[in-house]
Design an enzyme around this catalytic site. Structure first.
Site, PDB file in Angstrom:
ATOM      1  N   ILE A  48      64.835  91.959   8.177  1.00  0.00           N
ATOM      2  CA  ILE A  48      66.292  91.874   8.006  1.00  0.00           C
ATOM      3  C   ILE A  48      66.724  92.667   6.772  1.00  0.00           C
ATOM      4  CG2 ILE A  48      68.253  90.294   7.825  1.00  0.00           C
ATOM      5  CD1 ILE A  48      66.385  88.104   9.039  1.00  0.00           C
ATOM      6  N   ASN A  62      56.804  92.659  -2.425  1.00  0.00           N
ATOM      7  CA  ASN A  62      55.365  92.702  -2.710  1.00  0.00           C
ATOM      8  C   ASN A  62      54.566  93.183  -1.499  1.00  0.00           C
ATOM      9  OD1 ASN A  62      55.342  90.538  -1.002  1.00  0.00           O
ATOM     10  ND2 ASN A  62      54.590  89.041  -2.495  1.00  0.00           N
ATOM     11  N   PHE A  99      66.209  88.016   0.209  1.00  0.00           N
ATOM     12  CA  PHE A  99      65.495  87.839   1.484  1.00  0.00           C
ATOM     13  C   PHE A  99      64.040  87.401   1.266  1.00  0.00           C
ATOM     14  CE2 PHE A  99      68.528  91.309   2.567  1.00  0.00           C
ATOM     15  CZ  PHE A  99      69.115  90.777   3.691  1.00  0.00           C
ATOM     16  N   SER A 134      68.714  79.365   6.779  1.00  0.00           N
ATOM     17  CA  SER A 134      68.339  79.323   8.193  1.00  0.00           C
ATOM     18  C   SER A 134      68.970  78.115   8.858  1.00  0.00           C
ATOM     19  CB  SER A 134      66.810  79.210   8.264  1.00  0.00           C
ATOM     20  OG  SER A 134      66.403  78.855   9.557  1.00  0.00           O
ATOM     21  N   TYR A 156      58.360  75.145   5.785  1.00  0.00           N
ATOM     22  CA  TYR A 156      59.232  76.329   5.731  1.00  0.00           C
ATOM     23  C   TYR A 156      60.706  75.902   5.669  1.00  0.00           C
ATOM     24  CZ  TYR A 156      62.203  80.114   7.272  1.00  0.00           C
ATOM     25  OH  TYR A 156      63.246  81.013   7.341  1.00  0.00           O
ATOM     26  N   LYS A 158      63.687  76.124   2.556  1.00  0.00           N
ATOM     27  CA  LYS A 158      65.041  76.700   2.651  1.00  0.00           C
ATOM     28  C   LYS A 158      66.081  75.684   2.174  1.00  0.00           C
ATOM     29  CE  LYS A 158      64.092  80.714   4.027  1.00  0.00           C
ATOM     30  NZ  LYS A 158      64.432  81.884   3.268  1.00  0.00           N
ATOM     31  N   PHE A 197      70.807  82.269  12.648  1.00  0.00           N
ATOM     32  CA  PHE A 197      70.272  81.639  13.861  1.00  0.00           C
ATOM     33  C   PHE A 197      69.038  82.455  14.300  1.00  0.00           C
ATOM     34  CE2 PHE A 197      72.679  77.830  14.680  1.00  0.00           C
ATOM     35  CZ  PHE A 197      73.437  77.861  13.516  1.00  0.00           C
ATOM     36  N   ASN A 198      69.000  83.061  15.463  1.00  0.00           N
ATOM     37  CA  ASN A 198      67.749  83.739  15.866  1.00  0.00           C
ATOM     38  C   ASN A 198      67.908  85.260  15.841  1.00  0.00           C
ATOM     39  OD1 ASN A 198      67.269  80.938  16.768  1.00  0.00           O
ATOM     40  ND2 ASN A 198      65.459  81.806  17.721  1.00  0.00           N
ATOM     41  N   PHE A 258      57.450  78.348  26.695  1.00  0.00           N
ATOM     42  CA  PHE A 258      57.088  77.007  26.228  1.00  0.00           C
ATOM     43  C   PHE A 258      58.038  75.944  26.776  1.00  0.00           C
ATOM     44  CE2 PHE A 258      55.556  79.499  22.300  1.00  0.00           C
ATOM     45  CZ  PHE A 258      54.274  79.639  22.820  1.00  0.00           C
TER      46      PHE A 258
HETATM   47  P1  NAD Z   1      60.148  89.507   6.606  1.00  0.00           P
HETATM   48  O1  NAD Z   1      58.862  88.811   6.386  1.00  0.00           O
HETATM   49  O2  NAD Z   1      60.181  90.665   7.535  1.00  0.00           O
HETATM   50  O3  NAD Z   1      60.749  89.979   5.202  1.00  0.00           O
HETATM   51  C1  NAD Z   1      60.521  89.278   3.998  1.00  0.00           C
HETATM   52  C2  NAD Z   1      60.075  90.302   2.969  1.00  0.00           C
HETATM   53  O4  NAD Z   1      59.854  89.632   1.727  1.00  0.00           O
HETATM   54  C3  NAD Z   1      58.761  90.999   3.347  1.00  0.00           C
HETATM   55  O5  NAD Z   1      58.926  92.390   3.207  1.00  0.00           O
HETATM   56  C4  NAD Z   1      57.751  90.458   2.342  1.00  0.00           C
HETATM   57  O6  NAD Z   1      56.769  91.407   2.044  1.00  0.00           O
HETATM   58  C5  NAD Z   1      58.646  90.113   1.170  1.00  0.00           C
HETATM   59  N1  NAD Z   1      58.160  89.039   0.298  1.00  0.00           N
HETATM   60  C6  NAD Z   1      57.705  87.816   0.664  1.00  0.00           C
HETATM   61  N2  NAD Z   1      57.382  87.101  -0.419  1.00  0.00           N
HETATM   62  C7  NAD Z   1      57.661  87.874  -1.499  1.00  0.00           C
HETATM   63  C8  NAD Z   1      57.545  87.684  -2.888  1.00  0.00           C
HETATM   64  N3  NAD Z   1      57.068  86.553  -3.402  1.00  0.00           N
HETATM   65  N4  NAD Z   1      57.914  88.694  -3.709  1.00  0.00           N
HETATM   66  C9  NAD Z   1      58.375  89.847  -3.201  1.00  0.00           C
HETATM   67  N5  NAD Z   1      58.502  90.086  -1.895  1.00  0.00           N
HETATM   68  C10 NAD Z   1      58.149  89.107  -1.046  1.00  0.00           C
HETATM   69  O7  NAD Z   1      61.208  88.401   7.061  1.00  0.00           O
HETATM   70  P2  NAD Z   1      62.672  88.587   7.643  1.00  0.00           P
HETATM   71  O8  NAD Z   1      62.645  88.207   9.070  1.00  0.00           O
HETATM   72  O9  NAD Z   1      63.240  89.890   7.227  1.00  0.00           O
HETATM   73  O10 NAD Z   1      63.405  87.400   6.875  1.00  0.00           O
HETATM   74  C11 NAD Z   1      64.080  87.620   5.653  1.00  0.00           C
HETATM   75  C12 NAD Z   1      64.569  86.289   5.113  1.00  0.00           C
HETATM   76  O11 NAD Z   1      65.395  85.664   6.079  1.00  0.00           O
HETATM   77  C13 NAD Z   1      63.434  85.300   4.825  1.00  0.00           C
HETATM   78  O12 NAD Z   1      63.767  84.587   3.655  1.00  0.00           O
HETATM   79  C14 NAD Z   1      63.460  84.383   6.017  1.00  0.00           C
HETATM   80  O13 NAD Z   1      62.994  83.103   5.706  1.00  0.00           O
HETATM   81  C15 NAD Z   1      64.937  84.349   6.331  1.00  0.00           C
HETATM   82  N6  NAD Z   1      65.204  84.023   7.748  1.00  0.00           N
HETATM   83  C16 NAD Z   1      64.597  84.761   8.718  1.00  0.00           C
HETATM   84  C17 NAD Z   1      64.813  84.439  10.054  1.00  0.00           C
HETATM   85  C18 NAD Z   1      64.112  85.185  11.144  1.00  0.00           C
HETATM   86  O14 NAD Z   1      64.020  84.656  12.243  1.00  0.00           O
HETATM   87  N7  NAD Z   1      63.646  86.399  10.926  1.00  0.00           N
HETATM   88  C19 NAD Z   1      65.682  83.388  10.378  1.00  0.00           C
HETATM   89  C20 NAD Z   1      66.296  82.678   9.336  1.00  0.00           C
HETATM   90  C21 NAD Z   1      66.049  83.010   8.013  1.00  0.00           C
HETATM   91  C1  WQD Z   2      62.755  81.091  20.617  1.00  0.00           C
HETATM   92  C2  WQD Z   2      62.577  80.369  21.943  1.00  0.00           C
HETATM   93  C3  WQD Z   2      60.587  79.007  22.077  1.00  0.00           C
HETATM   94  C4  WQD Z   2      57.762  82.284  21.780  1.00  0.00           C
HETATM   95  C5  WQD Z   2      62.340  80.414  14.672  1.00  0.00           C
HETATM   96  C6  WQD Z   2      62.261  79.471  13.505  1.00  0.00           C
HETATM   97  C7  WQD Z   2      63.627  79.310  12.880  1.00  0.00           C
HETATM   98  C8  WQD Z   2      64.202  80.670  12.524  1.00  0.00           C
HETATM   99  C9  WQD Z   2      64.205  81.598  13.681  1.00  0.00           C
HETATM  100  C10 WQD Z   2      63.545  81.264  10.274  1.00  0.00           C
HETATM  101  C11 WQD Z   2      62.086  78.933  21.764  1.00  0.00           C
HETATM  102  C12 WQD Z   2      60.527  80.155  23.064  1.00  0.00           C
HETATM  103  C13 WQD Z   2      58.917  81.543  21.848  1.00  0.00           C
HETATM  104  C14 WQD Z   2      56.943  82.386  22.927  1.00  0.00           C
HETATM  105  C15 WQD Z   2      58.498  81.019  24.121  1.00  0.00           C
HETATM  106  N1  WQD Z   2      63.400  81.335  11.530  1.00  0.00           N
HETATM  107  N2  WQD Z   2      59.289  80.919  23.003  1.00  0.00           N
HETATM  108  N3  WQD Z   2      57.347  81.742  24.065  1.00  0.00           N
HETATM  109  O1  WQD Z   2      61.555  78.778  17.190  1.00  0.00           O
HETATM  110  O2  WQD Z   2      63.961  79.232  17.900  1.00  0.00           O
HETATM  111  O3  WQD Z   2      63.211  79.874  15.640  1.00  0.00           O
HETATM  112  O4  WQD Z   2      62.880  81.688  14.238  1.00  0.00           O
HETATM  113  O5  WQD Z   2      64.315  80.619   9.639  1.00  0.00           O
HETATM  114  O6  WQD Z   2      63.476  78.499  11.762  1.00  0.00           O
HETATM  115  O7  WQD Z   2      61.778  78.228  13.975  1.00  0.00           O
HETATM  116  O8  WQD Z   2      62.387  81.163  17.534  1.00  0.00           O
HETATM  117  O9  WQD Z   2      61.577  83.160  18.713  1.00  0.00           O
HETATM  118  O10 WQD Z   2      59.933  81.370  18.050  1.00  0.00           O
HETATM  119  O11 WQD Z   2      61.555  80.910  19.868  1.00  0.00           O
HETATM  120  O12 WQD Z   2      58.829  80.440  25.161  1.00  0.00           O
HETATM  121  O13 WQD Z   2      55.865  83.004  22.917  1.00  0.00           O
HETATM  122  O14 WQD Z   2      61.567  81.042  22.690  1.00  0.00           O
HETATM  123  O15 WQD Z   2      60.101  77.834  22.664  1.00  0.00           O
HETATM  124  O16 WQD Z   2      62.725  78.198  22.739  1.00  0.00           O
HETATM  125  P1  WQD Z   2      62.751  79.631  17.129  1.00  0.00           P
HETATM  126  P2  WQD Z   2      61.289  81.733  18.510  1.00  0.00           P
END
Ligand code: NAD
Ligand code: WQD
Length: 337
Positions: A12, A32, A80, A124, A149, A153, A178-179, A218
């Site tokens: 992101i 990092n 992030f 999240s 996790y 948050k 969200f997702n 799932f």
């Molecule tokens: P990502 O893992 O692709 O990006 C996170 C980045 O942070 C990575 O490049 C990683 O190398 C870096 N990082 C981790 N720990 C670090 C540290 N201690 N110091 C410096 N760098 C560090 O994840 P993303 O999907 O881009 O998510 C970004 C943020 O959004 C995260 O905080 C995640 O929890 C949050 N988030 C993600 C999702 C999702 O589904 N992708 C959903 C909700 C919230």
């Molecule tokens: C989506 C749907 C699974 C994989 C997660 C974190 C949430 C947030 C976003 C960070 C679900 C189904 C998945 C597979 C499947 N992240 N599925 N087969 O679990 O909604 O959210 O990412 O904050 O906190 O929990 O996302 O993409 O894993 O699943 O059927 O191989 O797809 O059951 O219904 P989720 P997901």
């Protein structure tokens, strides 16, 4: 205007860097590289013509943070950086709390020392816990996330809210994603999970490219339109734009603010597969598997607050999400190499 982007090499963060540059901001990245690769910065340059200034290092390294704030006149921080694998957090709670919570504390202290008090935080929908009331709206109390996790948050949200109560002058925006799925439309950047993907979209595209045999769906007996779970999928480019909108809002709104970033509607797993097959032009190999522990049946965002106050809403459809995810995966079968 210089924006410190922690975790800016990640999924992101990198897309947000592109939109920051496109809107005239100067992102400065600290990462990092524990879950990303430096080459993403070249891709950002390929897309925008500008490569962000990069500090390779950890947000728990306070001395490095102090140096970054000293060397650059930072206006705001978009935070992030963190570990995000829900399942892994259950087996490595200390690592998750250390990285996410302690890392955030280190960042907030460095910000205070540097008198930089504007922050956008990646939260999240997981902070709503397991409440069965949908859609989730920001006025709801947070729930009880069921894993480290999610708790990390929630803790960080609370820390920032306490900081806002204790000290004047902070502008804090908590964004509850969200997702997030999808990729940059160029196919130059996208999600690059290490090892076996935990999430639906990367697993699906890896099946389509032939790296995995079949997608396990799932659960088939949830109380939803077709028995599979329902989620609010949001295109990563819309999400990136949401950060730009939040950054602008945060400029002149002191205090702490919460926004859901979602589309406001849910789609089932089977609907995502069907949208993917339309783009893919073939049937995808998938099979039903037992429910995954901890999955909620259905949730999506009430996205009204962001629309009203941030003047932001999602523009891209499920079709765009699967098209861009597939474009990224098919152009980069092994991700960033
Ligand atoms: P990502 O893992 O692709 O990006 C996170 C980045 O942070 C990575 O490049 C990683 O190398 C870096 N990082 C981790 N720990 C670090 C540290 N201690 N110091 C410096 N760098 C560090 O994840 P993303 O999907 O881009 O998510 C970004 C943020 O959004 C995260 O905080 C995640 O929890 C949050 N988030 C993600 C999702 C999702 O589904 N992708 C959903 C909700 C919230
Ligand atoms: C989506 C749907 C699974 C994989 C997660 C974190 C949430 C947030 C976003 C960070 C679900 C189904 C998945 C597979 C499947 N992240 N599925 N087969 O679990 O909604 O959210 O990412 O904050 O906190 O929990 O996302 O993409 O894993 O699943 O059927 O191989 O797809 O059951 O219904 P989720 P997901």
């Amino acid at each position: 205007m210089k924006i410190l982007v922690t975790g800016g090499c990640g999924y992101i963060g990198s897309h947000t860097c592109v939109q920051l540059i496109n809107q005239g901001y100067e992102p400065i990245v600290i990462d990092n590289l524990c879950n990303s690769k430096e080459i993403v910065l070249d891709r950002i340059k390929e897309i925008t013509g500008k490569k962000p200034k990069f500090y390779q290092g950890d947000i728990r390294d306070k001395a490095l943070l102090n140096k970054i704030f000293k060397e650059n006149t930072i206006d705001s921080v978009i935070h992030f950086a963190g570990l995000k694998a829900v399942g892994e957090s259950v087996s490595k709670p200390l690592e998750y709390y250390d990285n996410n919570v302690y890392g955030s504390l280190s960042l907030f202290e460095a910000m205070r020392d540097a008198n930089v008090k504007k922050i956008i935080f990646s939260s999240s929908a997981t902070v709503y816990g397991t409440q069965p009331i949908v859609p989730y709206v920001e006025t709801m109390e947070t729930g009880e996330p069921t894993q480290p996790y999610g708790r990390s948050k929630l803790f960080i949200e609370k820390i920032l809210q306490d900081l806002n109560i204790a000290e004047n002058g902070w502008s804090i925006t908590l964004l509850r994603y969200f997702n997030p799925v999808g990729a940059h439309p160029s196919g130059l950047m996208g999600e690059d999970p290490q090892g076996i993907p935990n999430n639906l979209m990367p697993y699906m595209t890896q099946v389509a490219i032939g790296q995995r045999e079949s997608l396990a769906v799932f659960g088939d007996d949830y109380e939803t339109i077709d028995g599979t779970c329902v989620r609010d999928y949001i295109h990563v480019m819309d999400l990136a734009d949401g950060h730009l909108a939040a950054l602008k809002y945060n400029q002149d709104h002191e205090g702490s603010h919460i926004f859901n970033l979602g589309s406001g509607k849910g789609n089932s797993v089977l609907e995502v597969i069907s949208a993917f097959e339309d783009v893919f032009g073939k049937k995808l190999a998938w099979h039903y598997a037992p429910r995954r522990a901890g999955d909620l049946s259905a949730y999506w965002a009430n996205a009204d607050k962001a629309k009203k106050l941030l003047h932001w809403e999602t523009k891209l459809s499920l079709h765009d999400m699967v098209k861009d995810s597939w474009n990224w995966q098919s152009q980069n079968p092994k991700g960033f190499i």
